[in-house]
Design an enzyme around this catalytic site. Structure first.
Site, mmCIF file in Angstrom:
data_model
loop_
_atom_site.group_PDB
_atom_site.id
_atom_site.type_symbol
_atom_site.label_atom_id
_atom_site.label_comp_id
_atom_site.label_asym_id
_atom_site.label_seq_id
_atom_site.Cartn_x
_atom_site.Cartn_y
_atom_site.Cartn_z
ATOM 1 N N CYS A 123 -12.733 -16.702 -0.406
ATOM 2 C CA CYS A 123 -13.532 -15.600 0.143
ATOM 3 C C CYS A 123 -14.718 -15.355 -0.802
ATOM 4 O O CYS A 123 -15.428 -16.295 -1.148
ATOM 5 C CB CYS A 123 -12.631 -14.385 0.342
ATOM 6 S SG CYS A 123 -13.387 -12.880 0.965
ATOM 7 N N ASP A 183 -15.388 -19.730 11.357
ATOM 8 C CA ASP A 183 -15.870 -18.717 10.421
ATOM 9 C C ASP A 183 -17.321 -18.344 10.740
ATOM 10 O O ASP A 183 -18.086 -19.169 11.244
ATOM 11 C CB ASP A 183 -15.776 -19.262 8.992
ATOM 12 C CG ASP A 183 -15.651 -18.184 7.929
ATOM 13 O OD1 ASP A 183 -15.990 -17.020 8.221
ATOM 14 O OD2 ASP A 183 -15.221 -18.513 6.808
ATOM 15 N N HIS A 215 -12.173 -17.380 8.785
ATOM 16 C CA HIS A 215 -12.162 -16.930 7.399
ATOM 17 C C HIS A 215 -10.733 -16.597 6.973
ATOM 18 O O HIS A 215 -9.955 -16.034 7.737
ATOM 19 C CB HIS A 215 -13.059 -15.701 7.263
ATOM 20 C CG HIS A 215 -13.556 -15.475 5.876
ATOM 21 N ND1 HIS A 215 -14.501 -16.294 5.297
ATOM 22 C CD2 HIS A 215 -13.233 -14.546 4.945
ATOM 23 C CE1 HIS A 215 -14.758 -15.868 4.064
ATOM 24 N NE2 HIS A 215 -13.988 -14.810 3.824
#
Length: 248
Positions: A123, A183, A215
């Site tokens: 992330c 994503d 994600h």
């Protein structure tokens, strides 16, 4: 080889010679081996991140994760610490580099170290892993769906960060990138741009992209977890670090 390990909270010297909290896990046996700095995701220094640190110890590495939010909220629960860090605009890039440098120095100072250290982030930590690899002498880097390595953050993004395009020519080590095709940050177009820039700069990199994954597909405690993508990603991480860090 024994699979027993030691996991513990330690203090390390971070940016500005400030003592910060970190979680370290390492195999219980002696022998020279590589080290891995784990950069936690935006939700912070949480249980899931510590499980990742232990997984690297099980793979045969000395591993450590610095608590990037220690200054904002020492001793706080991960959710509260993450909220405090977001309210402050996130971790400044210079401080991140200093904290990762301190974590890498800690690993290299262990009697079991073979001198080689890799960095991996998830992330926001994926972007920070690339940042560290452009600024520090590390031996390998892994970017797990890091947003804004390329691209521009939207106006409502909680972190005060820019992209890393100006730094990519300084990447100092091989890079493994793992991304989900569903994503948005990073989108497939962002990954395409990153791939093009790294190729233009003559950097060594290896990217893998997963369909039906967005994600956070590594996060076992979140709705975005994708078993097939995560399992394949872990296999590729293990192979990559074995080649780059040695000492297993």
């Amino acid at each position: 080889m024994s699979h027993s390990m030691v996991g513990e909270t330690v203090e390390i010297d971070g940016a500005g010679n400030t003592s910060i909290e970190a979680y370290r896990a390492r195999p219980a046996h002696d022998g020279r081996r590589g080290g891995v700095v784990v950069i936690h995701h935006m939700p912070g220094f949480d249980r899931a991140t510590k499980e990742i640190v232990r997984r690297f110890a099980e793979l045969g590495y000395d591993a450590i994760c610095p608590n990037l939010y220690h200054r904002e909220a020492p001793g706080a629960q991960p959710d509260d610490a993450a909220a405090a860090a977001r309210a402050a605009g996130g971790v400044p890039d210079e401080r991140l580099v200093g904290d990762v440098a301190g974590a890498a120095a800690h690993l290299r100072g262990l009697p079991t170290s073979n001198g080689r250290v890799g960095v991996i982030g998830y992330c926001s930590g994926g972007r920070q892993s690339v940042l560290a690899a452009c600024r520090l002498d590390v031996d390998a880097a892994v970017d797990c769906y890091g947003a804004f390595v390329t691209g521009t953050p939207p106006a409502d993004h909680p972190l005060q960060v820019g992209n890393l395009v100006p730094l990519l020519g300084d990447l100092r080590c091989p890079l493994l990138g793992l991304f989900g095709n569903e994503d948005r940050f990073p989108s497939p177009a962002h990954v395409d741009e990153l791939e093009s820039l790294l190729r233009r700069h003559g950097k060594q990199f290896e990217f893998h992209r997963y369909d039906d994954a967005g994600h956070g597909f590594f996060a076992v405690n979140r709705p975005g977890y994708r078993v097939a993508a995560a399992n394949d990603g872990w296999d590729r991480i293990a192979t990559f670090f074995a080649a780059q860090l040695g000492g297993r």
